[in-house]
Design a protein around this motif. Structure first.
Motif, mmCIF file in Angstrom:
data_model
loop_
_atom_site.group_PDB
_atom_site.id
_atom_site.type_symbol
_atom_site.label_atom_id
_atom_site.label_comp_id
_atom_site.label_asym_id
_atom_site.label_seq_id
_atom_site.Cartn_x
_atom_site.Cartn_y
_atom_site.Cartn_z
ATOM 1 N N VAL A 33 -1.358 16.533 -45.570
ATOM 2 C CA VAL A 33 -1.731 17.206 -44.333
ATOM 3 C C VAL A 33 -3.113 16.720 -43.890
ATOM 4 N N SER A 34 -3.242 16.377 -42.632
ATOM 5 C CA SER A 34 -4.506 15.869 -42.106
ATOM 6 C C SER A 34 -5.253 16.957 -41.346
ATOM 7 N N GLY A 35 -6.579 16.918 -41.480
ATOM 8 C CA GLY A 35 -7.433 17.835 -40.743
ATOM 9 C C GLY A 35 -8.507 17.076 -40.011
ATOM 10 N N ILE A 36 -9.117 17.713 -39.039
ATOM 11 C CA ILE A 36 -10.199 17.104 -38.280
ATOM 12 C C ILE A 36 -11.310 18.114 -38.087
ATOM 13 N N VAL A 37 -12.541 17.642 -38.152
ATOM 14 C CA VAL A 37 -13.714 18.473 -37.896
ATOM 15 C C VAL A 37 -14.239 18.126 -36.507
ATOM 16 N N VAL A 38 -14.353 19.113 -35.641
ATOM 17 C CA VAL A 38 -14.891 18.903 -34.302
ATOM 18 C C VAL A 38 -16.027 19.889 -34.068
ATOM 19 N N GLY A 39 -16.952 19.508 -33.215
ATOM 20 C CA GLY A 39 -18.119 20.331 -32.951
ATOM 21 C C GLY A 39 -18.026 21.088 -31.648
ATOM 22 N N PHE A 42 -7.997 26.251 -37.226
ATOM 23 C CA PHE A 42 -6.808 26.584 -36.439
ATOM 24 C C PHE A 42 -5.652 25.713 -36.926
ATOM 25 N N TRP A 43 -4.523 26.358 -37.148
ATOM 26 C CA TRP A 43 -3.392 25.701 -37.802
ATOM 27 C C TRP A 43 -2.256 25.415 -36.818
ATOM 28 N N ASN A 44 -1.659 24.213 -37.013
ATOM 29 C CA ASN A 44 -0.415 23.826 -36.333
ATOM 30 C C ASN A 44 -0.493 23.875 -34.808
ATOM 31 N N LEU A 45 -1.663 23.591 -34.266
ATOM 32 C CA LEU A 45 -1.782 23.465 -32.812
ATOM 33 C C LEU A 45 -1.542 22.019 -32.372
ATOM 34 N N HIS A 46 -1.715 21.094 -33.300
ATOM 35 C CA HIS A 46 -1.695 19.673 -32.956
ATOM 36 C C HIS A 46 -0.827 18.932 -33.963
#
Length: 514
Positions: A29-35, A79-83
């Motif tokens: 599972v991939s995640g991303i950090v955004v500001g 936030f999960w499963n939005l993208h």
């Protein structure tokens, strides 16, 4: 490559992709950090990557983000499963944009860069805590600072852990546009260098004797084009480094004097010199330390570790400069052959030293190293050492203590530390402190001073000054206070590798002015 992970640039897309060597990371599972900046109490603004994802989710990300209070600085929300590409999106608060702090000038730090380091760190850590091991750290407005925060926060020393108990380490990626590649790559190199210093400092002393330390330096730096020469005990004696040898007498491990040479600027005869204290274990000798926390004295070679890591980084960054480094390596142990309190030795420059306290050994090995470095006629000398507990009492782990005979050299280092967030603070180098060292008529110097009322770090710096010719610009960095401990959100408890990034920034700045 060392266990615990080293962040590398992928050969497939050099400068664009950051890859962490990892063990046990099996979650796909991939995640991303955004500001996100706070505009007011109820409004936030997503940075580029976050805004793009918000558009691709038809505004769902922003809708969920604005439920409740506005996200605070260093607060994380996942936030999960939005993208589809990034099932886990971690938004990290960057605080209020353009907010003016009336006391910012007193902090001696670039708060924007430090804020981004912290944001990258807490964002990556939040996803890792949820088992997300494939993480992209989005653009947080400063690629260098983001890379530093992400890499430093994800490092852990676990060389001697059972394979079944190894902590899972994330794979980190950061994409950057071509114009930002250099900034990103600098952050990667600087953070990797600091982690290399941390690894050396954490390594148990029986696994990092002077000989092993020298071997590691040769293996790490020689492929980068740095000349590495290890001088043995007979050479040290020929050089009349009796002050250095006095510390080594109690150990069965032979001392080594390392000489490193990085020559990049063929158009200049100028050479800069670094000197690093390399006591691979310090028991205190006959003046033995208390047993509590003595294990931490495996890191008494922190100055040497930072110097080696700095040389590694400037070579990887291809900095156009000539730098030599000098590192005396030894152990300080009690035995039947160890130096006794009251013994007198003649240093390389001919000055006699009474060793009243064998636990003040760092200044003894640095004395001869500074003499030798001075003979190479450098433009300036900077020595780095975990020298005095007094420095830790003075400033704690807030800053490296600095002593210098050159205002311009100090100003350059101070400017570098503001940029890196790894701060330095200047202390007095007055003749007042020399007086405590020279009270006895039977020898030239006492290694701890007589009749002192505090000011131990200042007395130690005054001692070192006696081994640097007056015509050479010199700066002494006492890193005892910053040897270990946490720093911001991106450095956990443990050996810190500080102030490696500040030294790299310092040399890079000076190289651009030569």
């Amino acid at each position: 490559m060392y266990r615990g992970g080293k962040l590398l640039l992928s050969n497939r897309n050099l400068g664009n992709i950051l890859t962490r060597a990892s063990r046990g990371a099996c979650n796909d599972v991939s995640g991303i950090v955004v500001g996100a900046y706070t505009k007011n109490e109820n409004s936030v603004e997503l940075l580029a990557d976050g805004a793009c994802i918000n558009e691709e989710t038809n505004g769902s990300l922003m809708k969920q983000l604005t439920i409740g209070h506005a996200i605070k600085q260093n607060e994380t929300r996942i936030f999960w499963n939005l993208h589809e590409k990034y099932p886990a999106i971690c938004v990290v608060g960057l605080g209020q944009q353009d907010k003016k702090d009336p006391f910012a000038h007193l902090e001696a730090i670039n708060s924007e860069k430090e804020n981004i380091r912290n944001a990258a760190a807490v964002g990556c850590q939040a996803l890792t805590n949820h088992g997300i091991m494939n993480i992209k750290c989005g653009n947080l407005n400063d690629y260098e600072a983001a890379a530093e925060g992400a890499i430093l926060s994800s490092w852990v020393y676990q060389e001697f852990k059972n394979a079944a108990d190894l902590k899972k380490l994330p794979t980190l990626t950061i994409d950057s546009s071509p114009e930002n590649q250099n900034s990103f790559k600098r952050g990667v190199i600087k953070a990797n260098a600091q982690n290399f210093a941390r690894m050396l400092m954490e390594t148990p002393a029986n696994h990092l004797t002077p000989t092993i330390f020298a071997s590691k330096v040769i293996n790490e730096l020689s492929p980068l084009g740095i000349s590495v020469t290890g001088h043995d005990q007979s050479w040290i004696a020929e050089q009349k480094m009796n002050s250095f040898l006095s510390v080594t007498q109690g150990s069965a491990q032979p001392p080594i004097f390392l000489e490193l040479n990085y020559s990049k600027n063929s158009n200049s005869s100028k050479c800069f010199a670094l000197v690093g204290k390399g006591v691979t274990f310090d028991s205190g000798g006959i003046s033995i330390k208390p047993s509590a926390k003595m294990d931490e004295m495996r890191a008494d070679m922190g100055g040497a570790a930072c110097v080696v890591a700095t040389m590694k980084a400037i070579a990887e960054m291809n900095v156009n400069v000539n730098v030599k480094a000098f590192i005396p390596l030894c152990e300080n142990l009690p035995s039947a052959t160890a130096t006794k309190p009251g013994d007198v030795f003649i240093a390389k420059n001919g000055k006699s030293i009474a060793v009243d306290n064998t636990d003040a050994e760092g200044r003894l090995i640095l004395a001869d190293a500074l003499c030798y470095a001075s003979e190479q006629c450098p433009e300036w000398i900077v020595d780095v050492a975990t020298l005095t507990g007094a420095m830790g009492i003075a400033v704690g782990d807030g800053a490296t203590g600095v002593f210098s005979n050159c205002d311009n050299l100090w100003k350059e280092l101070h400017e570098a530390s503001i940029i890196t967030g790894d701060r330095v603070w200047r202390f007095p180098l007055w003749r007042h402190y020399k007086d405590f060292l020279t009270k006895k008529s039977s020898y030239d110097l006492n290694n701890i001073g007589i009749g002192t009322k505090g000011g131990g770090a200042c007395v130690a710096a005054a001692f070192l000054r006696e081994f640097v010719p007056e015509n050479i610009k010199w700066m002494h960095l006492d890193i005892a206070g910053v040897m270990s401990g946490s720093c911001g959100k991106y450095l956990k408890d443990g050996m810190s590798g500080r102030p490696t990034r500040t030294l790299i920034q310092f040399i890079e700045q000076i190289s651009q002015k030569c």
